[in-house]
Structures are given as C-alpha cells and as structure tokens.
Design a protein around this motif. Structure first.
Motif, PDB file in Angstrom:
ATOM      1  N   LEU A   1      47.397  53.819  86.700  1.00 27.97           N
ATOM      2  CA  LEU A   1      48.447  53.480  85.746  1.00 27.97           C
ATOM      3  C   LEU A   1      49.185  52.305  86.376  1.00 27.97           C
TER       4      LEU A   1
ATOM      5  N   ASP B   1      51.687  48.913  86.544  1.00 30.79           N
ATOM      6  CA  ASP B   1      52.914  48.332  85.999  1.00 30.79           C
ATOM      7  C   ASP B   1      52.639  46.938  85.457  1.00 30.79           C
TER       8      ASP B   1
ATOM      9  N   CYS C   1      47.982  49.503  77.215  1.00 25.00           N
ATOM     10  CA  CYS C   1      49.058  50.301  76.627  1.00 25.00           C
ATOM     11  C   CYS C   1      50.352  49.507  76.737  1.00 25.00           C
ATOM     12  N   ASP C   2      50.298  48.269  76.279  1.00 17.81           N
ATOM     13  CA  ASP C   2      51.462  47.391  76.316  1.00 17.81           C
ATOM     14  C   ASP C   2      52.642  48.038  75.606  1.00 17.81           C
TER      15      ASP C   2
ATOM     16  N   HIS D   1      54.525  50.345  76.697  1.00 18.99           N
ATOM     17  CA  HIS D   1      54.803  51.696  77.185  1.00 18.99           C
ATOM     18  C   HIS D   1      55.061  51.665  78.674  1.00 18.99           C
TER      19      HIS D   1
ATOM     20  N   VAL E   1      55.052  53.674  82.540  1.00 21.24           N
ATOM     21  CA  VAL E   1      54.177  54.577  83.282  1.00 21.24           C
ATOM     22  C   VAL E   1      54.645  56.033  83.163  1.00 21.24           C
TER      23      VAL E   1
ATOM     24  N   LEU F   1      53.323  57.673  79.979  1.00 17.46           N
ATOM     25  CA  LEU F   1      51.865  57.831  80.024  1.00 17.46           C
ATOM     26  C   LEU F   1      51.462  58.924  81.002  1.00 17.46           C
TER      27      LEU F   1
ATOM     28  N   THR G   1      50.265  48.628  81.502  1.00 17.70           N
ATOM     29  CA  THR G   1      51.480  49.029  80.787  1.00 17.70           C
ATOM     30  C   THR G   1      52.490  47.891  80.817  1.00 17.70           C
TER      31      THR G   1
ATOM     32  N   GLU H   1      55.423  48.525  82.078  1.00 18.72           N
ATOM     33  CA  GLU H   1      56.406  49.070  83.022  1.00 18.72           C
ATOM     34  C   GLU H   1      57.046  47.953  83.840  1.00 18.72           C
TER      35      GLU H   1
END
Length: 141
Positions: A28, A30, A45-46, A48, A50, A53, A125, A127
């Motif tokens: 996952l 950042d 998973c832009d 969102h 961490v 998720l 992500t 993040e």
C-alpha cells in the motif's frame, strides 16, 4: 454491486487479493512512492488514503501467521527527526482484524523499495502522510 464488500475495494483490487497466495505480498503505497519500485501489477486507488484501504483489505485478507513480521513499514531515514503519525493508526486497524495486530517491523527505505519490486502488486494511493508505505504478507484462511 455486492453485499458486504466495502466500495473502496475496486474489482481490480478484489481480483488481486483473490489471486494472491500464501506468502505473497501487497504494497500500500503513499502518494510519494517512486515508480521504479513497482512490480508489474499496479492497482490505482487515487484519492484514497492508506488507512481506509488497510481497513478494507484486512477485513478479508489474513496476515501470515508463519512469519514473525508479516507487515513492514518503511523506516524513517537515520537523520530525519520525523516521527510517523500514521503508524499508530495502522496498528489500531491491525488489532481490529488480527488478534496479535500487524506484528510489524520497519525496514530501510531502499530495502523496502527492493522488496516492493518483488511484491505481487502495489496499490497506489493519494496518501499524503510521510512514511505511510506498508507491505502486507498474505496468510492462510
């Protein structure tokens, strides 16, 4: 749509989680994670973070009980005084789904990148927290 599956788990991410076997790892990542550390499989998973998720994934994916540390955080660089504020959030989430929590360790930034390249997949992500990258090793049901 399916019942009981968090909408943050995209069809592509669910497929990756289902395909993974015991001992496979997922990263996952950042928003600052470098492209050179990606394996072939990348799930976007832009937008969102961490933690959300991690919470969704751990509802379905067990961590490996056959290793001491099935979770790895990217260690803070030696001269960096920053203390990751996101790690306690990860630990809290881990205890929701695993009786012994995440059982994490920290690994050097460049060792983390090398391990990420060998992972089954990287989830990118949005993040923004620093040192927010995490590797999860899948266990058995």
């Amino acid at each position: 749509m399916l019942k009981g599956i968090p909408p943050i788990l995209t069809p592509e991410l669910l497929k990756v989680l289902m395909e993974m076997g015991h001992g496979d790892e997922i990263v996952l990542a950042d928003g600052n994670f470098p492209r050179f550390a990606y394996p072939e499989a990348v799930v976007r998973c832009d937008g969102h973070g961490v933690p959300e998720l991690l919470d969704a994934i751990l509802q379905f994916m067990p961590l490996d009980t056959y290793v001491e540390n099935p979770t790895a955080f990217m260690a803070v660089l030696p001269d960096d005084p920053y203390k990751p504020e996101i790690w306690p959030i990860y630990q809290e989430i881990g205890f929701r789904y695993e009786k012994d929590g995440l059982r994490e360790n920290t690994i050097d930034k460049y060792a983390f990148y090398e391990r990420a390249r060998k992972a089954y997949a990287v989830v990118t992500t949005g993040e923004k927290a620093l040192y927010a990258n995490v590797i999860l090793r899948k266990g058995v049901v």
